[in-house]
Write a protein that holds these residues in place. Structure first.
Motif, short mmCIF file in Angstrom:
data_model
loop_
_atom_site.label_atom_id
_atom_site.label_comp_id
_atom_site.label_asym_id
_atom_site.label_seq_id
_atom_site.Cartn_x
_atom_site.Cartn_y
_atom_site.Cartn_z
N ASN A 171 150.45 -17.60 26.68
CA ASN A 171 149.26 -17.11 25.98
C ASN A 171 149.43 -17.20 24.46
OD1 ASN A 171 148.01 -16.40 28.38
ND2 ASN A 171 148.63 -14.25 28.28
N THR A 172 148.32 -17.44 23.79
CA THR A 172 148.21 -17.19 22.35
C THR A 172 147.29 -15.99 22.20
OG1 THR A 172 148.51 -19.51 21.74
CG2 THR A 172 147.42 -18.09 20.14
N TYR A 173 147.76 -14.96 21.51
CA TYR A 173 146.98 -13.72 21.40
C TYR A 173 146.35 -13.63 20.01
CZ TYR A 173 149.53 -12.08 25.55
OH TYR A 173 150.06 -11.94 26.80
N VAL A 174 145.03 -13.50 19.99
CA VAL A 174 144.32 -13.15 18.77
C VAL A 174 144.17 -11.63 18.77
CG1 VAL A 174 142.16 -13.34 17.49
CG2 VAL A 174 143.09 -15.33 18.68
N ILE A 175 144.63 -10.98 17.73
CA ILE A 175 144.57 -9.52 17.68
C ILE A 175 143.83 -9.06 16.42
CG2 ILE A 175 146.64 -9.14 19.06
CD1 ILE A 175 148.17 -8.68 16.42
N ALA A 176 143.22 -7.89 16.53
CA ALA A 176 142.60 -7.22 15.38
C ALA A 176 143.46 -6.01 15.06
CB ALA A 176 141.18 -6.81 15.71
N LYS A 177 143.88 -5.90 13.79
CA LYS A 177 144.76 -4.80 13.41
C LYS A 177 144.10 -3.92 12.36
CE LYS A 177 149.20 -5.21 13.19
NZ LYS A 177 150.58 -5.58 12.77
N ALA A 178 144.21 -2.62 12.58
CA ALA A 178 143.81 -1.63 11.58
C ALA A 178 145.11 -1.02 11.07
CB ALA A 178 142.92 -0.56 12.21
N GLY A 179 145.58 -1.48 9.94
CA GLY A 179 146.91 -1.10 9.49
C GLY A 179 147.94 -1.72 10.41
N GLU A 180 148.78 -0.87 11.00
CA GLU A 180 149.79 -1.35 11.94
C GLU A 180 149.32 -1.26 13.39
OE1 GLU A 180 152.70 -2.87 11.12
OE2 GLU A 180 151.77 -2.79 9.15
N GLU A 181 148.13 -0.72 13.61
CA GLU A 181 147.61 -0.51 14.96
C GLU A 181 146.85 -1.72 15.46
OE1 GLU A 181 144.63 2.55 17.40
OE2 GLU A 181 144.69 2.53 15.20
N VAL A 182 147.15 -2.18 16.68
CA VAL A 182 146.37 -3.23 17.33
C VAL A 182 145.12 -2.59 17.93
CG1 VAL A 182 146.31 -4.93 19.18
CG2 VAL A 182 148.37 -4.69 17.79
N ALA A 183 143.97 -2.93 17.36
CA ALA A 183 142.72 -2.31 17.77
C ALA A 183 142.00 -3.12 18.84
CB ALA A 183 141.81 -2.13 16.56
N GLY A 184 142.33 -4.40 18.95
CA GLY A 184 141.69 -5.25 19.95
C GLY A 184 142.45 -6.54 20.12
N MET A 185 142.15 -7.24 21.22
CA MET A 185 142.89 -8.48 21.48
C MET A 185 142.08 -9.43 22.36
SD MET A 185 145.64 -7.38 24.40
CE MET A 185 145.10 -6.88 26.05
N ILE A 186 142.44 -10.69 22.28
CA ILE A 186 141.96 -11.74 23.19
C ILE A 186 143.16 -12.67 23.42
CG2 ILE A 186 140.34 -13.62 23.59
CD1 ILE A 186 138.47 -12.47 21.58
N ALA A 187 143.33 -13.12 24.66
CA ALA A 187 144.38 -14.08 24.97
C ALA A 187 143.75 -15.44 25.26
CB ALA A 187 145.20 -13.62 26.17
N ILE A 188 144.34 -16.51 24.76
CA ILE A 188 143.85 -17.87 24.95
C ILE A 188 144.96 -18.70 25.58
CG2 ILE A 188 142.86 -19.90 23.82
CD1 ILE A 188 142.19 -17.93 21.48
N ARG A 189 144.60 -19.50 26.56
CA ARG A 189 145.59 -20.33 27.25
C ARG A 189 144.90 -21.62 27.69
NH1 ARG A 189 146.64 -20.35 32.78
NH2 ARG A 189 148.69 -21.20 33.39
N ALA A 190 145.58 -22.75 27.49
CA ALA A 190 144.97 -24.05 27.83
C ALA A 190 145.67 -24.75 28.97
CB ALA A 190 144.95 -24.95 26.60
N LYS A 191 146.72 -24.15 29.53
CA LYS A 191 147.49 -24.81 30.59
C LYS A 191 146.87 -24.52 31.96
CE LYS A 191 152.20 -25.19 32.39
NZ LYS A 191 153.61 -24.71 32.26
N ARG A 192 146.61 -25.57 32.72
CA ARG A 192 146.11 -25.41 34.08
C ARG A 192 147.28 -25.22 35.04
NH1 ARG A 192 140.64 -27.39 34.20
NH2 ARG A 192 140.56 -26.60 36.33
N PRO A 193 147.08 -24.54 36.19
CA PRO A 193 145.80 -23.95 36.60
C PRO A 193 145.50 -22.66 35.84
CG PRO A 193 147.51 -23.46 38.21
CD PRO A 193 148.12 -24.40 37.21
N PHE A 194 144.19 -22.43 35.57
CA PHE A 194 143.74 -21.18 34.99
C PHE A 194 143.72 -20.10 36.05
CE2 PHE A 194 140.96 -23.98 32.05
CZ PHE A 194 142.01 -24.10 31.14
N SER A 195 143.57 -18.86 35.62
CA SER A 195 143.41 -17.78 36.60
C SER A 195 142.13 -17.99 37.40
CB SER A 195 143.38 -16.42 35.90
OG SER A 195 142.26 -16.33 35.04
N LEU A 196 141.12 -18.60 36.75
CA LEU A 196 139.86 -18.90 37.44
C LEU A 196 140.04 -19.97 38.53
CD1 LEU A 196 136.95 -18.82 34.82
CD2 LEU A 196 137.02 -17.66 37.03
#
Length: 536
Positions: free
Chosen positions: A48-73
């Protein structure tokens, strides 16, 4: 509230990702079983590559991106390909989560903005997601479109959805603006040492139709380019080779292999230590003067080594230590070498085109078409004072005599790169570069930045040491989001919390100073106070 969106890279960030993953997909959406550690490490975590949103040192949100098959779908929809409306390079977006206290803010949209930026950089044509049915309205607002049947189980149903660039463009104005910025880079300013900003004249020269390296006009034009390089530097000969600065230093090392006696290599930064690595790989016999990064190497120390070790017959050093901007006094080192009967070799990759060079008495010097020469990377340049002696034990591509004997064209060459470099060196203006550098250094100091060294450092590289508590990665990411590219992502810079402003290539003063103001504005906006740094 100041939110920074970035790619996760630090151990603490990954720990918080596992915690947020648990809170969302165990406690809130019962997709996985509870555990004592209250951590949920995704099964695709290493990919995974994780895109995160940080408020100071706190991770407030995240999204994971992955391009390798098979996907979970792929596991949920065995005939996934039959549903996809677009063929091409896909990625899967998963683990979208925002902490409850941040859900009424713009965190979600900022995460998506960073997601789009990353997808465009990777040239993905479509992003797939399993969207929780609780947030379908939100996903659709961004541009996700549903396809296929629901997946999951009671209480944790998910709708497969896809997103294309076109859907983004039709969704919200914020993403339209993002797409326009990603398609047209004119508002972006680069302070990278490579690739450097390219002048329009150089772009036009590069864009000409390629010609054969055996074409008579091309051979004459390359000969003219080599003559121009010699006139600029005082060198007797210049070979122009398809390759990088690393290749040009390998070519120098191959010549040193032919020399009698031992050598001396100077190192007080990343690129001086790379010269040591070049020499070791060639199994050269040499000694070193090694200092901490940015610590001066005194001429007295060089003289002492040459006095105490008469077997030293060559000295090899960088001219500018690109990792810091430290500038060696080549003329004084050359005088020492002449006094003690040693030859001097110089890595001038970061100074050629930035400061005037006098290579008349230098045995060998390496450079490149990019960086200070202001053209595209791809050409290695080796200046030499004497005719090259043949050595059949040297690999053909590393045999400098092959290039000398064949007018720099023993093998296939690039007319595009040659004509671009031929145009770029016409634009070099040492006084302009120095004047601009002084203005930038002064402005950075006025704004509270700590810049390594002083006016005796290279005008082409300004290294800023950020204070404790201010992450160079996050600062660099913020500048990138504001269309200014700093050099900060190399491991050796991150380790020292440094960022660099490289004034190489086509640098327009108005844009440069505006970008410096933007850098200062980030401190004022994203850090609550101004820092009064000590000047190193």
């Amino acid at each position: 509230m100041n939110i920074i969106c970035k790619i996760a890279a630090e151990p603490d960030e990954f720990e918080q990702i596992h915690q947020l993953n648990y809170q969302t997909f165990v406690e809130e959406i019962p997709q996985h079983k509870q555990n004592e550690n209250q951590l949920l490490i995704d099964k695709f975590h290493e990919e995974n590559t994780y895109v995160i949103a940080k408020a100071g040192e706190e991770v407030a949100g995240m999204i994971a991106i992955r391009a390798k098959r098979p996907f979970s779908l792929d596991y949920k929809l065995p005939n996934l390909e039959d549903y996809l409306p677009v063929k091409g390079e896909c990625c899967e977006v998963r683990l979208l989560s925002v902490k409850k206290e941040y859900r009424s803010t713009r965190v979600f949209y900022q995460l998506c903005e960073k997601l789009v930026e990353l997808c465009l950089e990777k040239n993905y044509t479509m992003a797939l997601i399993s969207g929780t049915v609780r947030q379908l309205k939100l996903y659709k607002r961004i541009g996700f479109l549903p396809f296929g049947p629901l997946t999951g189980e009671e209480g944790a149903h998910f709708q497969p959805m896809y997103l294309t660039k076109e859907n983004f463009e039709r969704s919200t104005k914020v993403f339209k603006r993002l797409m326009a910025r990603s398609s047209e880079q004119s508002g972006q300013h680069s302070f990278l040492p490579g690739p450097v900003p390219i002048h329009d004249n150089v772009k036009n020269a590069f864009a000409k139709e390629a010609v054969s390296h055996r074409n008579h006009d091309f051979i004459e034009d390359l000969k003219e380019l080599r003559s121009h390089l010699c006139r600029m530097t005082g060198a007797a000969f210049a070979e122009v080779i398809v390759g990088t600065g690393t290749l040009s230093n390998d070519l120098v090392a191959a010549q040193l292999k032919n020399m009698e006696g031992n050598g001396l290599i100077l190192a007080n930064g990343e690129f001086g230590y790379r010269l040591i690595d070049h020499a070791r790989r060639y199994q050269l016999s040499f000694q070193t003067i090694e200092k901490e990064w940015n610590e001066p190497i005194l001429h007295e120390e060089i003289a002492y080594m040459l006095t105490e070790n008469p077997s030293i017959k060559w000295v090899w050093t960088v001219h500018c230590e690109t990792s810091t901007g430290y500038l060696f006094d080549i003329s004084e080192i050359q005088e020492l070498c002449a006094k003690y009967g040693a030859e001097l070799c110089v890595d001038a990759c970061s100074t050629a085109g930035i400061v005037p060079l006098n290579l008349k008495n230098i045995l060998l010097a390496s450079s490149v078409s990019g960086k200070g020469f202001g053209s595209y990377p791809g050409l290695a340049i080796v200046f030499h004072r004497d005719r090259i002696k043949g050595n059949s034990s040297v690999p053909r591509y590393l045999d400098l005599k092959m290039y000398e004997d064949n007018e720099s064209i023993p093998y296939t060459h690039s007319s595009n790169l040659v004509y671009a470099l031929k145009e770029s060196i016409k634009l070099i203006d040492y006084e302009k570069i120095n004047s601009l550098s002084l203005k930038v250094r002064e402005r950075l100091a006025d704004k509270g930045f700590s810049v390594l060294g002083g006016d005796d450092y290279s005008p082409g590289i300004l290294t800023v040491h950020l204070p404790e508590g201010v992450s160079s990665r996050e600062f660099g990411d913020l500048c990138k989001q504001n269309r200014t590219l700093l050099s900060y992502e190399s491991g050796y810079l991150l380790e020292r919390n440094w960022v660099q402003v490289a004034l190489m290539g086509a640098q327009k003063e108005e844009k440069v100073m505006a970008s410096i103001e933007m850098m200062a504005g980030i401190f004022e906006k994203h850090y609550e106070k101004r820092y009064d740094y000590e000047v190193i």
